[in-house]
Design an enzyme around this catalytic site. Structure first.
Site, PDB file in Angstrom:
ATOM      1  N   HIS A   1       0.884  -1.168   0.000  1.00 35.76           N
ATOM      2  CA  HIS A   1       0.000   0.000   0.000  1.00 35.76           C
ATOM      3  C   HIS A   1       0.921   1.217   0.000  1.00 35.76           C
ATOM      4  CE1 HIS A   1      -2.391  -2.997   2.319  1.00 35.76           C
ATOM      5  NE2 HIS A   1      -3.458  -2.417   1.831  1.00 35.76           N
TER       6      HIS A   1
ATOM      7  N   ASP B   1       2.293   1.947   3.380  1.00 33.44           N
ATOM      8  CA  ASP B   1       3.230   1.004   4.001  1.00 33.44           C
ATOM      9  C   ASP B   1       4.665   1.451   3.785  1.00 33.44           C
ATOM     10  OD1 ASP B   1       0.990  -0.656   4.202  1.00 33.44           O
ATOM     11  OD2 ASP B   1       1.547  -1.831   2.445  1.00 33.44           O
TER      12      ASP B   1
HETATM   13  C1  XUL Z   1      -7.324  -6.589   4.487  1.00 32.83           C
HETATM   14  C2  XUL Z   1      -6.557  -7.029   3.314  1.00 32.83           C
HETATM   15  C3  XUL Z   1      -5.769  -5.959   2.645  1.00 32.83           C
HETATM   16  C4  XUL Z   1      -5.739  -6.060   1.158  1.00 32.83           C
HETATM   17  C5  XUL Z   1      -5.031  -4.930   0.489  1.00 32.83           C
HETATM   18  O1  XUL Z   1      -8.001  -7.614   5.128  1.00 32.83           O
HETATM   19  O2  XUL Z   1      -6.539  -8.175   2.961  1.00 32.83           O
HETATM   20  O3  XUL Z   1      -4.485  -5.970   3.176  1.00 32.83           O
HETATM   21  O4  XUL Z   1      -5.148  -7.243   0.751  1.00 32.83           O
HETATM   22  O5  XUL Z   1      -5.550  -3.706   0.817  1.00 32.83           O
END
Ligand code: XUL
Ligand code: CO
Length: 438
Positions: free
Chosen positions: A101, A104
Site C-alpha cells: 500500500h 506502508d
Molecule cells: C485486508 C486485506 C488488505 C488487502 C489490500 O483484510 O486483505 O491488506 O489485501 O488492501
C-alpha cells in the site's frame, strides 16, 4: 548498510528429509511440474504491510515485534532503510514479487503534496532495489482506510471530500505502480461498507464506488498503465457490512457498473472463510466466470471468528487451491501473495523466515499432490462419470439448446420418472484424495 539478517544465508531446497528449519523441503523453485517451474506456478509475493510493518499490536496491547533495523521515528530515512531490509529479506527467501500500500512504504506528510513527495522519495529506492535484485512488484494499492478522514469510507463516504482525497491518492498510487513496473493494482474495500442502514444511503454509496473504479480504470488508460486491476472480496471487518462481501457479490457489482471486463478477483483465504465459504469455492466461482486474478494466501482460525491472517500450513487447503489453479491454467498476471502475519508472540526477525518458508513449502507440497491427482486421473474421471447423463441423449440435447419446458414435459410424461440416481460418494472422493496426501 549492515545486513539486517546477517546470520541467514539464501534459503535452499534440501528435500523432504531435511530437518534444517531454514531450508525448503518441498519448494524447489526450478523443479518442473506440469510443464512449468514451481516459481512460475506460484509467483510468490511478500506483503509489505505485514512483513515489514506488522507491529504485533492488538486491541489489548501495543506492538511486540523486535525489528532492530527500525529507527526511533518513522521518518523518510527510516522508510528508505526499511526498503533495503525488505529486499534483503525477499532475496534471501527467494521470493520474486512483493505488494504494498502507498502508506506502508512511505510516511504521510502534513499535506497531500508532502505525502506524495515522501512516496516519490521511497519509490526511487524501491526502484533501485528492484533493479539490483530483479524482484518485481506484483501489485500496488492505496491505503484508503487507516487515516481518520476515511472513518465513513473513502469512495463510499458521505463526505464528498473524502472521495476526492481518495481519488487523489489512487491517482498517485497508480502512477508509482506504473513507475515500478507493477503487474497489477488491487482494490480492497477498506471501509467501503456500513455499520447501520439507518444512517446509510446504500444506493448512493454503491454508485459512488462504481464511479470511483471507472475513474481509476480511465486514469490507468490515460497514463498507459496496462496492469491488471483486482477487486478483493471481504465480508466484514472493518465495517459490519462490506460491499465487497464475496466473489459473487463483487462480480455482480462489477457487471452492474460496467466493469466486468476490466477487473478480476484477488481472492484471500481468510476472507473466504469469513464469508462462510471455502477458498476453493471462491476460486472456482471466480475462475468459472473468467474472473480469476490473484490470490492473497493465508489462513484463518475457525475457532476465532476474525481475520487472523495466519500463514498457510494446511496441505489439504493448498492442494485444493492448486487443483483449481491447474485446472484453469494458472496465473497470468497474478500470484500468491502472502497476506499473512506472524503471531504477536513470534516477535523475532527469524520468525518471518519460518513463516514464509512454511507457507511456500505447504504450497509446493500441495502443487505436487494436485499434479499427481491430475496425472492419475481417477478423481477427474469420477466427476466426469457423475455427469455422464449430460454427455448423450436428453442431457446433450438440453445442453445444445434443443429443448423447452414443453418438450421436456412431453419427454417426462412419456418416460414416467427419472433414471435412478447414483451415490454422491463423498467419502470415496475424500479417500481418493487422501491416497495422494498420505
Ligand atoms: C485486508 C486485506 C488488505 C488487502 C489490500 O483484510 O486483505 O491488506 O489485501 O488492501
Ligand atoms: Co488481502
Amino acid at each position: 548498510m549492515a545486513a539486517a539478517f546477517p546470520e541467514i544465508t539464501k534459503i535452499q531446497y534440501e528435500g523432504p528429509a531435511s530437518a534444517n528449519p531454514l531450508a525448503f523441503r518441498y519448494y524447489n523453485p526450478e523443479e518442473v511440474v506440469e510443464g512449468k517451474t514451481m516459481k512460475e506456478h506460484f509467483r510468490f509475493s511478500v506483503a509489505y504491510w505485514h512483513t515489514m510493518r506488522g507491529s504485533g499490536a492488538d486491541p489489548f496491547g501495543p506492538g511486540t515485534m523486535w525489528r532492530p533495523w527500525e529507527g526511533p521515528v518513522d521518518n523518510l530515512e527510516n522508510a528508505k532503510n526499511r526498503v533495503r531490509v525488505a529486499f534483503e529479506f525477499m532475496q534471501k527467501l527467494g521470493v520474486e514479487y512483493y505488494c504494498f500500500h502507498d502508506r506502508d512504504v512511505a510516511p504521510e506528510g502534513a499535506t497531500l503534496a508532502e505525502t506524495n513527495k515522501n512516496l516519490d522519495e521511497v519509490v526511487k529506492v524501491l526502484k533501485e532495489e528492484q533493479e539490483r535484485t530483479g524482484i518485481r512488484l506484483l501489485w500496488g494499492t492505496a491505503n484508503l482506510f487507516s487515516n481518520p478522514r476515511y472513518m465513513h469510507g473513502a469512495a463510499t463516504s458521505c463526505n464528498a471530500d473524502a472521495f476526492a482525497f481518495a481519488a487523489a491518492q489512487v491517482k498517485k498510487a497508480l502512477e508509482v505502480t506504473l513507475e515500478l513496473g507493477g503487474q497489477g493494482y488491487t482494490f480492497w474495500g477498506g471501509r467501503e461498507g456500513y455499520q447501520t442502514i439507518l444512517n446509510t444511503n446504500m444506493k448512493r454509496e454503491m454508485d459512488h464506488l462504481g464511479a470511483f473504479m471507472h475513474m481509476a480504470v480511465d486514469y490507468a488508460k490515460e497514463i498507459g498503465f496496462k496492469g491488471q486491476f483486482y477487486f478483493e472480496p471481504k465480508p466484514k471487518e472493518p465495517t459490519k457490512h462490506q460491499y465487497d462481501f464475496d466473489v459473487a457479490a463483487c462480480i455482480n457489482f462489477l457487471r452492474a457498473y460496467g466493469l466486468g471486463n476490466k477487473i478480476k478477483m484477488n481472492i484471500e483465504t481468510n476472507h473466504a472463510t469469513l464469508a462462510g465459504h471455502s477458498v476453493e469455492h471462491e476460486l472456482e466461482y471466480a475462475a468459472a466466470q473468467g474472473f480469476l486474478g490473484s490470490i492473497d494466501a493465508n489462513s484463518g482460525d475457525l475457532l476465532l471468528g476474525w481475520d487472523t491472517d495466519q500463514f498457510p500450513t494446511d496441505v489439504y487447503m493448498t492442494t485444493k487451491i492448486m487443483l483449481t489453479l491447474l485446472k484453469y491454467g494458472g496465473f497470468t498476471t497474478g500470484g500468491l501473495n502472502f497476506d499473512a502475519k506472524v503471531r504477536r508472540e513470534s516477535f523475532e526477525p527469524v520468525d518471518l523466515f519460518h513463516a514464509h518458508i512454511g507457507g511456500m513449502d505447504t504450497f509446493a507440497k500441495g502443487l505436487k499432490i494436485a499434479a499427481a491427482i491430475r496425472e492419475d486421473g481417477t478423481l477427474e474421471k469420477m466427476v466426469k462419470d457423475r455427469y455422464a447423463s449430460w454427455d448423450s441423449g436428453i442431457g446433450a440435447e438440453i445442453q445444445a439448446g434443443k429443448h423447452s419446458f414443453k418438450s421436456l414435459s412431453e419427454y417426462m410424461l412419456q418416460k414416467g420418472d427419472v433414471t435412478p440416481n447414483t451415490s454422491g460418494q463423498q467419502e470415496l472422493y475424500e479417500n481418493v484424495l487422501n491416497r495422494f496426501v498420505f
